[in-house]
Design a protein around this motif. Structure first.
Motif, PDB file in Angstrom:
ATOM      1  N   SER A  41       0.840  -1.197   0.000  1.00 56.15           N
ATOM      2  CA  SER A  41       0.000   0.000   0.000  1.00 56.15           C
ATOM      3  C   SER A  41       0.877   1.250   0.000  1.00 56.15           C
ATOM      4  O   SER A  41       0.648   2.193  -0.770  1.00 56.15           O
ATOM      5  CB  SER A  41      -0.926  -0.005   1.215  1.00 56.15           C
ATOM      6  OG  SER A  41      -1.668   1.190   1.284  1.00 56.15           O
ATOM      7  N   HIS A  42       1.898   1.253   0.857  1.00 55.87           N
ATOM      8  CA  HIS A  42       2.836   2.381   0.880  1.00 55.87           C
ATOM      9  C   HIS A  42       3.575   2.485  -0.448  1.00 55.87           C
ATOM     10  O   HIS A  42       3.811   3.595  -0.939  1.00 55.87           O
ATOM     11  CB  HIS A  42       3.834   2.220   2.023  1.00 55.87           C
ATOM     12  CG  HIS A  42       3.295   2.595   3.359  1.00 55.87           C
ATOM     13  ND1 HIS A  42       3.055   3.894   3.729  1.00 55.87           N
ATOM     14  CD2 HIS A  42       2.952   1.827   4.428  1.00 55.87           C
ATOM     15  CE1 HIS A  42       2.592   3.920   4.973  1.00 55.87           C
ATOM     16  NE2 HIS A  42       2.516   2.678   5.419  1.00 55.87           N
ATOM     17  N   ARG A  45       1.296   4.132  -2.961  1.00 61.77           N
ATOM     18  CA  ARG A  45       1.163   5.566  -2.686  1.00 61.77           C
ATOM     19  C   ARG A  45       2.432   6.314  -3.072  1.00 61.77           C
ATOM     20  O   ARG A  45       2.379   7.427  -3.590  1.00 61.77           O
ATOM     21  CB  ARG A  45       0.825   5.800  -1.219  1.00 61.77           C
ATOM     22  CG  ARG A  45      -0.633   5.467  -0.921  1.00 61.77           C
ATOM     23  CD  ARG A  45      -0.985   5.789   0.503  1.00 61.77           C
ATOM     24  NE  ARG A  45      -0.618   4.612   1.298  1.00 61.77           N
ATOM     25  CZ  ARG A  45      -0.450   4.622   2.606  1.00 61.77           C
ATOM     26  NH1 ARG A  45      -0.574   5.748   3.281  1.00 61.77           N
ATOM     27  NH2 ARG A  45      -0.148   3.527   3.254  1.00 61.77           N
ATOM     28  N   SER A  48       2.551   6.580  -6.895  1.00 65.96           N
ATOM     29  CA  SER A  48       1.582   7.596  -7.312  1.00 65.96           C
ATOM     30  C   SER A  48       2.115   8.997  -6.996  1.00 65.96           C
ATOM     31  O   SER A  48       1.977   9.924  -7.799  1.00 65.96           O
ATOM     32  CB  SER A  48       0.255   7.360  -6.596  1.00 65.96           C
ATOM     33  OG  SER A  48      -0.665   8.364  -6.912  1.00 65.96           O
ATOM     34  N   GLY A  49       2.745   9.129  -5.831  1.00 59.18           N
ATOM     35  CA  GLY A  49       3.317  10.409  -5.446  1.00 59.18           C
ATOM     36  C   GLY A  49       4.436  10.854  -6.377  1.00 59.18           C
ATOM     37  O   GLY A  49       4.556  12.042  -6.681  1.00 59.18           O
ATOM     38  N   ARG A  68       9.821   7.029  -0.047  1.00 61.89           N
ATOM     39  CA  ARG A  68       8.761   6.118   0.378  1.00 61.89           C
ATOM     40  C   ARG A  68       8.827   4.820  -0.429  1.00 61.89           C
ATOM     41  O   ARG A  68       8.727   3.729   0.124  1.00 61.89           O
ATOM     42  CB  ARG A  68       7.385   6.763   0.218  1.00 61.89           C
ATOM     43  CG  ARG A  68       6.237   5.874   0.684  1.00 61.89           C
ATOM     44  CD  ARG A  68       4.877   6.511   0.447  1.00 61.89           C
ATOM     45  NE  ARG A  68       4.629   7.641   1.300  1.00 61.89           N
ATOM     46  CZ  ARG A  68       3.966   7.576   2.462  1.00 61.89           C
ATOM     47  NH1 ARG A  68       3.508   6.441   2.903  1.00 61.89           N
ATOM     48  NH2 ARG A  68       3.771   8.666   3.158  1.00 61.89           N
ATOM     49  N   ASP A 106       3.000   9.328   7.408  1.00 58.41           N
ATOM     50  CA  ASP A 106       1.620   9.731   7.126  1.00 58.41           C
ATOM     51  C   ASP A 106       1.100  10.778   8.071  1.00 58.41           C
ATOM     52  O   ASP A 106       1.426  11.072   9.096  1.00 58.41           O
ATOM     53  CB  ASP A 106       0.692   8.515   7.159  1.00 58.41           C
ATOM     54  CG  ASP A 106       0.920   7.615   5.958  1.00 58.41           C
ATOM     55  OD1 ASP A 106       1.459   8.088   4.958  1.00 58.41           O
ATOM     56  OD2 ASP A 106       0.577   6.436   6.059  1.00 58.41           O
TER      57      ASP A 106
END
Length: 106
Positions: A41-42, A45, A48-49, A68, A106
């Motif tokens: 999941s990280h 993200r 995507s970031g 990340r 987060d």
């Protein structure tokens, strides 16, 4: 049996994913599913970031997102020392430490 000896017996199919002729290290199969899912999941993200930050031209945000991604991939065993050469307890400890670091972002 020594955990590193057992891990060292992993076949190439267990260690590598081949895509378009390029080898990518697979996720450590000894990690608990909940840890893998949280790290993935990280990872998602982070990826995507990276895309969003590149589109925005924000170099600092790109660096943070790549950090990340790197931490998640190390936690999954996809970067750093090969997981099959390390004791399982060390690998699990590193994965949990990566998850704590990522959760703190987060």
């Amino acid at each position: 049996m020594d955990p590193t000896a057992a891990a060292g017996q992993a076949s190439d199919d267990e260690k590598w994913l081949v895509v378009d002729g390029r080898r990518w290290r697979k996720t450590d199969p000894s990690l608990p599913e909940d840890v893998v899912e949280a790290l993935k999941s990280h990872l998602g993200r982070g990826r995507s970031g990276v895309r969003s930050a590149k589109r925005a031209g924000d170099d600092d945000a790109v660096a943070a997102a790549r950090h990340r991604v790197g931490v998640a991939k190390h936690g999954l065993g996809e970067r750093g020392d090969p997981w099959w050469e390390r004791p399982e307890s060390d690998r699990l400890g590193d994965a949990r430490a990566a998850l704590r670091e990522l959760d703190a972002l987060d």
